[in-house]
Design an enzyme around this catalytic site. Sequence first.
Site, PDB file in Angstrom:
ATOM      1  N   ALA A  37       3.132  -7.759   0.747  1.00 12.80           N
ATOM      2  CA  ALA A  37       2.759  -6.827  -0.322  1.00 12.80           C
ATOM      3  C   ALA A  37       2.033  -7.564  -1.443  1.00 12.80           C
ATOM      4  CB  ALA A  37       3.999  -6.121  -0.876  1.00 12.80           C
ATOM      5  N   GLY A  79       5.257  -1.504   5.184  1.00  7.47           N
ATOM      6  CA  GLY A  79       5.846  -2.647   4.502  1.00  7.47           C
ATOM      7  C   GLY A  79       6.321  -2.278   3.114  1.00  7.47           C
ATOM      8  N   CYS A  80       6.334  -3.272   2.235  1.00  5.80           N
ATOM      9  CA  CYS A  80       6.874  -3.044   0.893  1.00  5.80           C
ATOM     10  C   CYS A  80       5.758  -2.586  -0.027  1.00  5.80           C
ATOM     11  CB  CYS A  80       7.524  -4.314   0.380  1.00  5.80           C
ATOM     12  SG  CYS A  80       8.682  -4.984   1.573  1.00  5.80           S
ATOM     13  N   VAL A  81       5.067  -1.541   0.357  1.00  3.21           N
ATOM     14  CA  VAL A  81       3.949  -1.053  -0.451  1.00  3.21           C
ATOM     15  C   VAL A  81       4.109   0.435  -0.728  1.00  3.21           C
ATOM     16  CG1 VAL A  81       2.350  -2.791   0.365  1.00  3.21           C
ATOM     17  CG2 VAL A  81       2.534  -0.652   1.608  1.00  3.21           C
ATOM     18  N   SER A 118       7.311  -1.881  -5.700  1.00  5.79           N
ATOM     19  CA  SER A 118       6.706  -0.684  -5.095  1.00  5.79           C
ATOM     20  C   SER A 118       7.518   0.567  -5.401  1.00  5.79           C
ATOM     21  CB  SER A 118       6.591  -0.855  -3.577  1.00  5.79           C
ATOM     22  OG  SER A 118       5.667  -1.862  -3.283  1.00  5.79           O
TER      23      SER A 118
END
Lengths: 110, 499
Positions: B241, A108-110, B466
């Site tokens: 997130a 994901g967006c990590v 991120s």
Amino acid sequence: MHYQLNDQQIEHDEEGYIVDIAQWSEPLAEHIAQSENLAMTSEHWEVISILREYYQEYQIAPAIRVLTKQVAKRLGDGKGSNKYLYELFPYGPAKQACKIAGLPKPTGCV
Amino acid sequence: MDARTDIALTTDLGIEAPPDLAPDAMSACRPFPAQPAHNEALGFPGALVEDWQDQAIAKMGELLENSRPLRVFLDSCVKCGACADKCHYFHGTGDPKNMPVARQDLLRSVYRYYFTPLGRLLGRWAGARPLDADVLEEWFTYFHQCSQCRRCSVFCPYGIDTAEISMAAREIMNSVGLGQKYCNEIIGKVHKVGNNLGLPPAALENTLEGLEEDVRDDTGVDVKFPLDVKGAEVLLITPSADFFAEPHVDGLIGYAKVFHQAGLSWTLSSYASEAGNFAMFIGSYEQMHKIANRIRKAALDLGVKRLVFGECGHAWRVAYSFLNTLAGPWDFLDPRYPVPQNIAAITHDLIQRGGIRLDKDANAGMTVTLHDSCNVARASCLGDRPGDQFTIPREIIAASVPAFVDMHPDTIGDKTFCCGGGGGLLTDELIDLRVKGCKPRANALKQVVDDHKVTHMVAMCAICKSQFTKVLPQFGYPMEMIVSLHQLVSRSIRLATNA
Ligand code: SF4
Ligand code: SF4
């Protein structure tokens, strides 16, 4: 793609995350860490065990905040920070530590 | 991580010279292809089909039928060159194939060959070429070096949108079994678990309980992080997130404090626990629809009256532009509020009406700048007035910190540069591209750090946050420099006790 551990072959994906998490073992963690140029200390092991325990219960790695809180509890307040975790695992506590702990990569967006 | 401090930073970005050309510099940089399981979960062929050429051309024909803009974009380029030096990936890599016009030509040449009489007749003399294995590889490479940020389209006299072309190319590739692992694996997780991370409901619940504890320890106030509460007024849809990463989670804490202080009842949903919609990145309307419908189902099941989105760029674009077509009608929600609403608009309105009070001293010592996220800047508004996607976040920041400074005008507003990680490129195997693509933003940031002693940069998109925390350290800036918009609100908001 696999790690060769003694006479055992352990399959991993393009990025080195093992495919079958049941194949994880401490010697394998050492082996993965070595391939990432990381020397495992007792602090590293502590983080790995926190990750694995959380995963056992929730089928996912803990959020960074949950992890830092646990680390503070076990290693002392001074060490409960994202920054300290990056010192231990320069590629990021979530991704690199998960790889060594035999857990899937957080996506994901990590 | 290979150090990239060798990238020279220029400070006069407004007149920065185009980079030296480095042909094919990035020709070996491409993402991992999706595995059969990732593709099949989305209904795509598992691996490259045997007659992929025929199928790809048929798919292209179908897209041309269904999308008039695509055909216009492919037909109307006059090769004026205005877009050539406007892409951050071209700036960072010097690879001429990262010039937007050249990127378009990768698809345009094939279009000309199969769909225009002249192209068929004259072949490469008319800029046309047949689709072969080399072309397919080039597509997979360079259409995954486009973050679909649309900066180039701002400068094109015909408004040609390279993002649409790159979405079409990815859609064609998926239809013949050539998917990208990062996007397709994530979309599969949303269908299965409800969010990009694959965070199951019990883990979400545990994480939210932890946050309640933290805020209580921190402030002494009982701020709730409700999950699956039926009858709540607001359903908050936010990127997963926000539950997991730093500084995202500090933004989530900010939203919760705003709701608390405004006395608005709200809830998250464990079924629709994701704002992001990666299906846009692969151009798939069907997948986009499927993801968006989880939000509809959650809103109906929970009986909420309003739909509010957290900080996320592309999620907001999908929500703002397509939510009604994808998952409407929303006639069961309270008609007095727009559908959807953005958390920034709510906070902004509360600040103006005195519904919440911010105390700048809580952020003493901070000088802040703002990275406009491409999908917010170029594709939407945040409230109901044109241009408020720029004013709303700036006014929120101004109300929460002692000092705000904008970066160079050519790098903000609708000319903002992408963070370098958008459009489905936020994956580790593309780190070289991500660092290079961040160069224009890092340039502009350096200028305000040097000239105005800027200490922090706000981002209001999960991907930007991120990307920057990972990549800015390579330009010498610490990851803590990146903050969420609502992190500033969280630190400065005056909370009253519930008692
Ligand atoms: S949309 Fe953005 S990333 Fe894609 S070519 Fe245009 S400027 Fe470059
Ligand atoms: S600015 Fe528009 S017309 Fe000019 S070269 Fe680029 S895409 Fe073609």
